[in-house]
Write an enzyme that holds these catalytic residues in place. Structure first.
Site, mmCIF file in Angstrom:
data_model
loop_
_atom_site.group_PDB
_atom_site.id
_atom_site.type_symbol
_atom_site.label_atom_id
_atom_site.label_comp_id
_atom_site.label_asym_id
_atom_site.label_seq_id
_atom_site.Cartn_x
_atom_site.Cartn_y
_atom_site.Cartn_z
ATOM 1 C CD GLU A 49 -14.017 -27.991 111.683
ATOM 2 O OE1 GLU A 49 -13.937 -27.568 113.003
ATOM 3 O OE2 GLU A 49 -14.844 -28.462 110.974
ATOM 4 C CE1 TYR A 132 -15.711 -30.194 116.515
ATOM 5 C CE2 TYR A 132 -14.045 -28.255 115.985
ATOM 6 C CZ TYR A 132 -15.190 -29.216 115.786
ATOM 7 O OH TYR A 132 -15.982 -28.711 114.700
ATOM 8 C CG ASP A 150 -19.609 -27.853 116.678
ATOM 9 O OD1 ASP A 150 -20.738 -28.641 117.017
ATOM 10 O OD2 ASP A 150 -19.643 -27.090 115.690
#
Length: 365
Positions: A49, A132, A150
């Site tokens: 990520e 996020y 996203d």
């Protein structure tokens, strides 16, 4: 399309589609793997990520393989030499991510016993993890019911609901809609399914709407051009900054390099000497900014686009005999330049002055 398909919950349709059409990614536990009892590794989810922020999946794959081979666990990464981490990250961009990656690994390894927190709030206490990333790790690694948003998910949700508010102002509304849509069962798979749907079907250009599992629920399809969503605020023109870079070679062909300070843009990375440009101010563009006296010859310019500005560097080259003042840098053999923590803009500068600077590595491989 059957009536059952039309009345099924969009989340169920998306999960059914994901079971059949998921992407196989090196950090992912796919539905067949999960059926065999494989569970996600939070370290690999976190690492992927962080790497994927503003970078494509294709670009990340080789870096992910390198990192997980060299440092298989978060504790291995925490104990790694900072310079080695920066060298391994070179070329991936957004170098503050690499610095925070190392800090986060150290926090997990030394403050949390090598175990990642399993909630969004806990994850957000770690260096470099924002809203996020915390939501993505919580959902994918720990199967928490988190709203993951996203760029791919923004596109899917904006079209499903015909959201007229332009980005970035639309993000809170989008996040609320994703939260309401996320199922209690398999929230991690749902997050990845939404990402895959945006990446492979609900694409920015020419989306494959006929193949979309939730086309019957789409508020845009058949009414407006899906490519117009998500709405985006008009982009501000990026400022242009200028500066100079100086590529010095010695008698052996080695190139003079130095390390940037740890903070700020490209912090901690390797560079060729240059003038003092920043995102806010221009640097000197002439040979007066050279790091030491030499016969500097102009050899063109290079342009590099950062997130918030465009940089245009005037490039100078010189063959230097004798030692440069000690303590300000080092001479790096040309054959090993590619192993240094050189960001892309510095590689561009070197190649402008020495076109074959990195060809020996490529030819050797």
């Amino acid at each position: 399309m059957t009536q059952a398909h039309r009345t099924a919950a969009p989340a169920d349709l998306i999960l059914d589609w994901y079971d059949r059409h998921h992407r196989d990614l090196p950090w992912r536990v796919s539905p067949p793997m999960a059926a065999r009892g494989v569970t996600p590794d939070p370290y690999r989810i976190w690492l992927s990520e962080v790497m994927l922020q503003q970078t494509t999946v294709q670009a990340v794959k080789s870096y992910f393989a390198l990192f997980t081979t060299r440092w298989p666990t978060v504790t291995d990464l925490a104990k790694a030499d900072n310079e080695d981490v920066m060298k391994s990250w070179a070329g991936l961009g957004y170098y503050a991510r690499a610095r925070n990656l190392k800090k986060c690994a150290e926090a997990v390894a030394f403050d949390h016993g090598g175990v990642f927190p399993d909630s969004e709030d806990g994850l957000k206490t770690l260096p470099g993890i924002g809203d996020y990333t915390a939501a993505a790790i919580a959902a994918i690694a720990f199967n928490r019911k988190s709203a993951v948003l996203d760029g791919n998910v923004e596109r899917v949700i904006s079209r499903l609901h015909a959201i007229e508010t332009p980005l970035p102002a639309a993000k809170p509304e989008m996040r609320s809609l994703v939260a309401a849509m996320t199922p209690e069962h398999r929230p991690g798979d749902f997050a990845q399914a939404m990402m895959d749907l945006g990446a492979t079907i609900c694409t920015p250009r020419r989306p494959a709407c006929a193949l979309c599992p939730v086309n019957a629920h789409c508020s845009v399809l058949g009414r407006e051009d899906p490519e117009l969503f998500p709405r985006k605020a008009a982009k501000k023109e990026k400022p242009v900054r200028v500066g100079a870079a100086f590529i010095a070679e010695d008698q052996t062909g080695a190139v003079f390099l130095r390390k940037r300070i740890d903070s700020g843009l490209l912090g901690g990375m390797t560079e060729v000497p240059g003038s003092a440009w920043t995102a806010r101010i221009d640097g000197e563009t002439g040979p007066a900014a050279a790091p030491f006296p030499a016969d500097w010859q102009a050899c063109g310019t290079v342009t590099h686009v950062f997130t918030h500005f465009e940089l245009r560097l005037s490039i100078y080259r010189s063959m230097v005999s004798g030692a440069v003042r000690a303590g300000e840098g080092w001479w790096q053999p040309k054959e090993t330049l590619d192993g240094e923590a050189l960001p892309t803009v510095m590689k561009k500068a070197i190649k402008q002055a020495i076109p074959d600077a990195f060809e020996r590595v490529a030819n050797r491989e």
